[in-house]
Design a protein around this motif. Sequence first.
Motif, PDB file in Angstrom:
ATOM      1  N   GLU A 112      33.862  47.200  80.107  1.00 32.19           N
ATOM      2  CA  GLU A 112      35.256  47.471  79.739  1.00 32.19           C
ATOM      3  C   GLU A 112      36.150  46.272  80.045  1.00 32.19           C
ATOM      4  O   GLU A 112      37.042  45.935  79.269  1.00 32.19           O
ATOM      5  CB  GLU A 112      35.747  48.713  80.465  1.00 32.19           C
ATOM      6  CG  GLU A 112      35.107  49.987  79.958  1.00 32.19           C
ATOM      7  CD  GLU A 112      35.406  51.200  80.823  1.00 32.19           C
ATOM      8  OE1 GLU A 112      36.127  51.054  81.851  1.00 32.19           O
ATOM      9  OE2 GLU A 112      34.909  52.290  80.492  1.00 32.19           O
ATOM     10  N   GLU A 113      35.894  45.608  81.158  1.00 27.86           N
ATOM     11  CA  GLU A 113      36.671  44.425  81.518  1.00 27.86           C
ATOM     12  C   GLU A 113      36.458  43.302  80.504  1.00 27.86           C
ATOM     13  O   GLU A 113      37.404  42.639  80.088  1.00 27.86           O
ATOM     14  CB  GLU A 113      36.265  43.955  82.922  1.00 27.86           C
ATOM     15  CG  GLU A 113      37.068  42.807  83.466  1.00 27.86           C
ATOM     16  CD  GLU A 113      36.609  42.443  84.867  1.00 27.86           C
ATOM     17  OE1 GLU A 113      35.928  41.410  84.999  1.00 27.86           O
ATOM     18  OE2 GLU A 113      36.933  43.197  85.811  1.00 27.86           O
ATOM     19  N   ALA A 114      35.209  43.107  80.061  1.00 22.59           N
ATOM     20  CA  ALA A 114      34.914  42.070  79.083  1.00 22.59           C
ATOM     21  C   ALA A 114      35.536  42.417  77.727  1.00 22.59           C
ATOM     22  O   ALA A 114      36.035  41.537  77.020  1.00 22.59           O
ATOM     23  CB  ALA A 114      33.401  41.905  78.945  1.00 22.59           C
ATOM     24  N   ALA A 115      35.515  43.704  77.373  1.00 20.31           N
ATOM     25  CA  ALA A 115      36.101  44.123  76.096  1.00 20.31           C
ATOM     26  C   ALA A 115      37.610  43.901  76.108  1.00 20.31           C
ATOM     27  O   ALA A 115      38.187  43.464  75.095  1.00 20.31           O
ATOM     28  CB  ALA A 115      35.785  45.582  75.822  1.00 20.31           C
ATOM     29  N   GLU A 116      38.262  44.174  77.204  1.00 25.78           N
ATOM     30  CA  GLU A 116      39.700  43.953  77.306  1.00 25.78           C
ATOM     31  C   GLU A 116      40.049  42.462  77.251  1.00 25.78           C
ATOM     32  O   GLU A 116      41.057  42.069  76.689  1.00 25.78           O
ATOM     33  CB  GLU A 116      40.239  44.564  78.597  1.00 25.78           C
ATOM     34  CG  GLU A 116      40.294  46.071  78.582  1.00 25.78           C
ATOM     35  CD  GLU A 116      40.737  46.645  79.925  1.00 25.78           C
ATOM     36  OE1 GLU A 116      41.215  45.887  80.790  1.00 25.78           O
ATOM     37  OE2 GLU A 116      40.609  47.868  80.091  1.00 25.78           O
TER      38      GLU A 116
END
Length: 120
Positions: A112-116
């Motif tokens: 999720e952090e990488a997607a954001e």
Amino acid sequence: MRIRTTTLAAALLLVTLTGCSSGSDPAPTETVTATTTPTAPALSQAEITQQCIDAVAAAISQRSADFDPKTDTDPQPTECDGLSETDYLDAYMDGLQQSNQAGRDELQRQIEEAAEANQP
């Protein structure tokens, strides 16, 4: 509350009257002070099992990347000493599952952090 107060007062009065009625000085008595070490309250079986599960999960999580299951063993944590072999195996499997879930949660957080970070 009144009964205790009345009983205590009557007992003190009786001790005072009995002590004063004799004409001679009473013999000195030795004072003994008892000291007790506070003990930890006994843990329930469920609490002992949960401590074992948490210890197993922590040990698995801290295992190094070069772990070789063919040559390495998992020592039983001291938190598990009070469990029977069957209970320990159940706790070990629960600890393994808890460790795996923590790993999945961390991986999901990273995804999720990488997607954001890649959002325009």
